[in-house]
Design an enzyme around this catalytic site. Structure first.
Site, mmCIF file in Angstrom:
data_model
loop_
_atom_site.group_PDB
_atom_site.id
_atom_site.type_symbol
_atom_site.label_atom_id
_atom_site.label_comp_id
_atom_site.label_asym_id
_atom_site.label_seq_id
_atom_site.Cartn_x
_atom_site.Cartn_y
_atom_site.Cartn_z
ATOM 1 N N LYS A 111 20.435 84.390 38.972
ATOM 2 C CA LYS A 111 19.171 83.964 39.612
ATOM 3 C C LYS A 111 18.375 85.174 40.091
ATOM 4 O O LYS A 111 17.151 85.211 39.946
ATOM 5 C CB LYS A 111 19.468 83.037 40.796
ATOM 6 C CG LYS A 111 19.542 81.555 40.418
ATOM 7 C CD LYS A 111 18.139 80.966 40.317
ATOM 8 C CE LYS A 111 18.074 79.688 39.498
ATOM 9 N NZ LYS A 111 18.865 78.590 40.025
ATOM 10 N N LYS A 194 24.309 72.679 21.511
ATOM 11 C CA LYS A 194 24.322 71.860 22.710
ATOM 12 C C LYS A 194 22.959 71.229 22.978
ATOM 13 O O LYS A 194 21.926 71.882 22.820
ATOM 14 C CB LYS A 194 24.714 72.762 23.891
ATOM 15 C CG LYS A 194 24.963 72.031 25.168
ATOM 16 C CD LYS A 194 25.331 72.996 26.283
ATOM 17 C CE LYS A 194 25.112 72.340 27.620
ATOM 18 N NZ LYS A 194 24.870 73.278 28.693
ATOM 19 N N LYS A 197 18.224 70.681 28.364
ATOM 20 C CA LYS A 197 16.809 70.643 28.731
ATOM 21 C C LYS A 197 16.127 71.962 28.387
ATOM 22 O O LYS A 197 15.042 71.988 27.824
ATOM 23 C CB LYS A 197 16.685 70.358 30.228
ATOM 24 C CG LYS A 197 15.315 69.909 30.650
ATOM 25 C CD LYS A 197 15.343 69.356 32.055
ATOM 26 C CE LYS A 197 15.869 70.325 33.075
ATOM 27 N NZ LYS A 197 14.891 71.117 33.790
#
Ligand code: TRP
Length: 329
Positions: A111, A194, A197
């Site tokens: 992050k 996979k 989103k």
């Protein structure tokens, strides 16, 4: 009976990958365990979501989980920010969480790399908040994917450290909920490994039939088998993987044979695949549309869930405060 806590990210719509990868198993899990499902809206604040969309995101996730089969009569469903006890436990646990170990977490480093302009303290202490979510109900099981294993490991570490420091056997050390190898990874329709989103290759549970048909029609294929009984390339194998979870054995066998004899017509395969995906998703979609507009129902679910969650959390907090030495005047 075991106590299970499951936190749900309050971003994004549920897709087939979520459904077959985890959600479908939650439905059985909730019948055999004492389950707490909550929407992790505090956690979502680490990326500073627009206040105008925060509530909408929470509502979306809530309706989709309910529509997919999470049952508020047997499970406790709540929104994290409705249970202030979690904040207090988070604060207390933070006093035993160390800067070095938090900064070393893989998710934190990722992050920090992704949003260098916003490396806030919430991001750093994300694992402590998650530990508070879990320890607050003294859970022993948590259904987590690979990406959350390190967080669960830290939760165990915080639990152990608390027990050792205060010389008690208070917190359990929660482990991953084991679905017994039933989890199925749903591939994308673009030949990738996979459905996700961020990959932009999803079929959503809330999607209408037309749109699903369109997406399946556009799925990547090749020019067809050249020799009998050949190995399927990844993009075709992917379509079969999805077919296996949504269709009957006969249907799978039929297309397998057609593949093996080089008579397969991808148009037929896709038509069948779309039809069977729609058969799975359409009752969920209908229920989503129904619940979405039923404010009274959603209010009731959340009110009851919050009450149960707070009852469990406040009991823990009272005991933790006692252990730590807080006393009333
Ligand atoms: N970190 C989890 C995720 O990103 C969400 C989460 C927050 C969670 N608190 C939790 C999951 C407690 C399980 C238990 O998916």
């Amino acid at each position: 009976m075991e106590t299970v806590v499951s936190g749900i990210r309050s971003t994004g719509n549920l897709h087939l990958g979520n459904y077959f990868g985890a959600l479908r198993n939650f439905i059985k899990m909730q019948e055999e365990n004492k389950c707490f499902f909550f929407i992790a809206d505090y956690h979502s604040l680490t990326t500073h979501p627009d206040p105008k969309i925060l509530h909408g995101n929470v509502k979306n996730v809530l309706t989709e989980y309910l529509a997919a089969g999470i049952d508020p009569d047997i499970s406790t469903i709540y929104v994290q920010s409705d249970v202030p006890e979690v904040c207090e436990l988070y604060l207390l646990l933070n006093m035993h969480a160390y800067m070095g170990e938090l900064a070393k977490t893989v998710s934190f480093k990722e992050k920090a790399r992704k949003q260098p302009e916003n490396v806030n303290a919430g991001l750093l202490t994300y694992p402590t908040l998650m530990a508070a979510d879990i320890l607050m109900h003294n859970a022993n099981k948590v259904p987590v994917g690979k990406d959350q294993e390190q967080h669960l490991e830290m939760t165990r570490k915080f639990a152990r450290r608390f027990n050792n420091f205060y010389n008690v056997e208070y917190f359990k050390e929660p482990v991953a909920y084991n679905f017994g190898g039933e989890l199925i990874k749903i591939p994308g329709l673009d030949g990738s490994g996979k459905m996700g989103k961020s990959e932009g290759n999803c079929i959503y549970l809330a999607e209408d039939a037309k749109s699903i048909e369109k997406k399946v029609k556009r799925a990547l294929t090749d020019e067809g088998p050249k020799e009998p009984n050949s190995v399927k390339p990844e993009c075709i194998e992917n379509l079969f993987t999805i077919l296996k979870v949504v269709s009957t054995d006969e249907v799978v066998k039929h297309f397998d044979e057609k593949w093996n004899t080089c008579e397969i017509r991808y148009g037929d395969l896709k038509k069948q695949l779309a039809e069977d995906i729609i058969a799975v998703t359409s009752p969920i979609r209908e229920r989503i549309l129904e619940i979405q507009n039923d404010d009274a129902y959603l209010h009731k679910v959340v009110t009851e869930g919050t009450a149960r969650a707070r009852e469990s959390a406040s009991k823990t907090l009272k005991e933790v405060r006692e252990i730590m030495g807080f006393k009333n005047f």
